[in-house]
Design a protein around this motif. Sequence first.
Motif, mmCIF file in Angstrom:
data_model
loop_
_atom_site.group_PDB
_atom_site.id
_atom_site.type_symbol
_atom_site.label_atom_id
_atom_site.label_comp_id
_atom_site.label_asym_id
_atom_site.label_seq_id
_atom_site.Cartn_x
_atom_site.Cartn_y
_atom_site.Cartn_z
ATOM 1 N N CYS A 188 -39.527 12.434 -2.676
ATOM 2 C CA CYS A 188 -40.549 11.410 -2.916
ATOM 3 C C CYS A 188 -40.843 11.236 -4.404
ATOM 4 N N ALA A 189 -40.637 12.285 -5.184
ATOM 5 C CA ALA A 189 -40.884 12.198 -6.627
ATOM 6 C C ALA A 189 -39.833 11.360 -7.343
ATOM 7 N N LYS A 190 -38.679 11.146 -6.705
ATOM 8 C CA LYS A 190 -37.576 10.427 -7.353
ATOM 9 C C LYS A 190 -37.642 8.930 -7.053
ATOM 10 N N THR A 191 -38.782 8.318 -7.357
ATOM 11 C CA THR A 191 -38.924 6.884 -7.108
ATOM 12 C C THR A 191 -37.952 6.061 -7.948
ATOM 13 N N ASP A 192 -37.573 6.580 -9.111
ATOM 14 C CA ASP A 192 -36.621 5.843 -9.948
ATOM 15 C C ASP A 192 -35.268 5.734 -9.268
ATOM 16 N N VAL A 193 -34.849 6.801 -8.593
ATOM 17 C CA VAL A 193 -33.569 6.773 -7.878
ATOM 18 C C VAL A 193 -33.676 5.867 -6.659
ATOM 19 N N ILE A 194 -34.766 5.973 -5.924
ATOM 20 C CA ILE A 194 -34.953 5.165 -4.717
ATOM 21 C C ILE A 194 -34.897 3.678 -5.056
ATOM 22 N N THR A 195 -35.599 3.246 -6.085
ATOM 23 C CA THR A 195 -35.608 1.826 -6.435
ATOM 24 C C THR A 195 -34.305 1.392 -7.093
ATOM 25 N N GLN A 196 -33.634 2.319 -7.751
ATOM 26 C CA GLN A 196 -32.333 2.000 -8.345
ATOM 27 C C GLN A 196 -31.349 1.523 -7.298
ATOM 28 N N TYR A 197 -31.461 2.065 -6.079
ATOM 29 C CA TYR A 197 -30.553 1.690 -5.001
ATOM 30 C C TYR A 197 -31.096 0.543 -4.152
ATOM 31 N N GLY A 198 -32.099 -0.177 -4.665
ATOM 32 C CA GLY A 198 -32.568 -1.384 -4.008
ATOM 33 C C GLY A 198 -33.663 -1.183 -2.990
ATOM 34 N N PHE A 199 -34.089 0.050 -2.745
ATOM 35 C CA PHE A 199 -35.123 0.330 -1.749
ATOM 36 C C PHE A 199 -36.513 0.268 -2.382
ATOM 37 N N GLY A 200 -37.513 0.056 -1.546
ATOM 38 C CA GLY A 200 -38.887 0.063 -2.005
ATOM 39 C C GLY A 200 -39.506 1.438 -1.863
ATOM 40 N N VAL A 201 -40.548 1.701 -2.654
ATOM 41 C CA VAL A 201 -41.283 2.960 -2.573
ATOM 42 C C VAL A 201 -42.126 2.954 -1.297
ATOM 43 N N ASN A 202 -42.074 4.036 -0.547
ATOM 44 C CA ASN A 202 -42.786 4.134 0.724
ATOM 45 C C ASN A 202 -44.109 4.871 0.520
ATOM 46 N N PRO A 203 -45.248 4.231 0.806
ATOM 47 C CA PRO A 203 -46.535 4.913 0.619
ATOM 48 C C PRO A 203 -46.716 6.112 1.540
ATOM 49 N N ASN A 204 -45.907 6.167 2.607
ATOM 50 C CA ASN A 204 -45.973 7.299 3.544
ATOM 51 C C ASN A 204 -44.830 8.276 3.336
ATOM 52 N N CYS A 205 -44.204 8.228 2.183
ATOM 53 C CA CYS A 205 -43.077 9.122 1.910
ATOM 54 C C CYS A 205 -43.482 10.574 2.157
ATOM 55 N N GLY A 206 -42.631 11.275 2.917
ATOM 56 C CA GLY A 206 -42.858 12.694 3.170
ATOM 57 C C GLY A 206 -43.732 12.995 4.370
ATOM 58 N N SER A 207 -44.234 11.958 5.069
ATOM 59 C CA SER A 207 -45.078 12.188 6.244
ATOM 60 C C SER A 207 -44.299 12.874 7.348
ATOM 61 N N THR A 208 -44.927 13.790 8.045
ATOM 62 C CA THR A 208 -44.272 14.499 9.154
ATOM 63 C C THR A 208 -44.955 14.175 10.483
ATOM 64 N N GLN A 209 -45.544 12.988 10.576
ATOM 65 C CA GLN A 209 -46.289 12.615 11.776
ATOM 66 C C GLN A 209 -45.401 12.100 12.912
ATOM 67 N N LEU A 210 -44.192 11.619 12.594
ATOM 68 C CA LEU A 210 -43.328 11.036 13.622
ATOM 69 C C LEU A 210 -42.390 12.099 14.170
ATOM 70 N N VAL A 211 -42.615 12.483 15.408
ATOM 71 C CA VAL A 211 -41.797 13.508 16.041
ATOM 72 C C VAL A 211 -41.249 12.965 17.348
ATOM 73 N N THR A 212 -40.163 13.570 17.810
ATOM 74 C CA THR A 212 -39.607 13.157 19.088
ATOM 75 C C THR A 212 -40.543 13.572 20.213
ATOM 76 N N PRO A 213 -40.604 12.756 21.277
ATOM 77 C CA PRO A 213 -41.510 13.078 22.385
ATOM 78 C C PRO A 213 -41.022 14.297 23.168
ATOM 79 N N PRO A 214 -41.897 14.883 23.979
ATOM 80 C CA PRO A 214 -41.477 16.025 24.809
ATOM 81 C C PRO A 214 -40.394 15.603 25.800
ATOM 82 N N ALA A 215 -39.700 16.582 26.316
ATOM 83 C CA ALA A 215 -38.673 16.309 27.317
ATOM 84 C C ALA A 215 -39.321 15.671 28.560
ATOM 85 N N PRO A 216 -38.634 14.701 29.162
ATOM 86 C CA PRO A 216 -39.212 14.044 30.353
ATOM 87 C C PRO A 216 -39.288 15.007 31.519
#
Length: 323
Positions: A295-323
């Motif tokens: 997340c600290a390498k915003t210069d590299v991220i934007t160099q490759y055409g991507f935008g800076v993500n305000p939620n960079c590094g978030s660990t909130q999205l996880v796979t759901p439990p087994a059905p």
Amino acid sequence: MLGAAAAAVAAVALVASPAQADPVGTPAYRDIAIVGSDTTQTVMNGLSDAVLVNGTKVMGSYDARGSDNITTKATGCTIPRPASSGAGVTALVTSVEAGDNCVQAARSSSNNASSYAGKNLTYIPFAVDAMTYAVRSDSTVSKKLTTAQLKSIYNCTAPGVGTNFKPLLPQFGSGSRDFFLKQLGLTNTANYTTQFPCVVDVDVNGQPIQEHVGTYLTDTKHILPYSIAVYVSQIYGNAPAAQGKAVLATFNGVPPSVLNTASTFKRDVYNVVPTTKLGEALYDQVFTGGDSLICAKTDVITQYGFGVNPNCGSTQLVTPPAP
């Protein structure tokens, strides 16, 4: 047409060198081997060169295309090259379940966590991309379509579809295909092109269409989903030049923009790691939190055409439990 925002990074992008397709230099084999998405392979290659721990490269990013196999560790880890987001996440799951330590993370250009219920994965956003559609510069297809018009083309209900419009899709397993169809309100399936036979996902040789390769546009009536960030990288030399005669369209009235802030089909892109690894020093240092090394390498991220993500590094999205 790249939009005015492209000029803001042109000076940086023009002097940058494209990252290698697979890790080169020392160490030959890295602590974290990353496989998967075409969309984010070049930015992750760049980040793998830029992110150092105690002066040492710790990530090795392997492209989705290249030799049939890759070798991620010194011994026991020659595996088939994962060729998409889905294949990358599947390779990660396979490695974890086998306990072979061949793959430590996967690149994914879509949130396909629901497809891996019970697999105990965390999808960590690190950048922002957006999609539009591409046509040839000499195309007979309008370069100013709407979501509703694209949906009618991709579900084969538009007048003249198959004749005036010839829609293409990347192969099944592509994160960009999954995201694009979902945004159109369509369901991504392995047999999509059977259900909607005006759509093609193989080339003239019967080989699967890869993401963001403009040379597939061999007909003036072809339409192909395309990442804005990847197109910008191709134009400015940070990704292999595969755009051919492809030009990006103005979609829903919004011109393609390198920072993607106003794009209709804006999306997070992810690195996927086993949830059990969260809390381990190396994973946290590299991936998690806004202060992580990635997340600290915003210069590299934007160099490759991507935008800076305000939620960079978030660990909130996880796979759901087994059905």
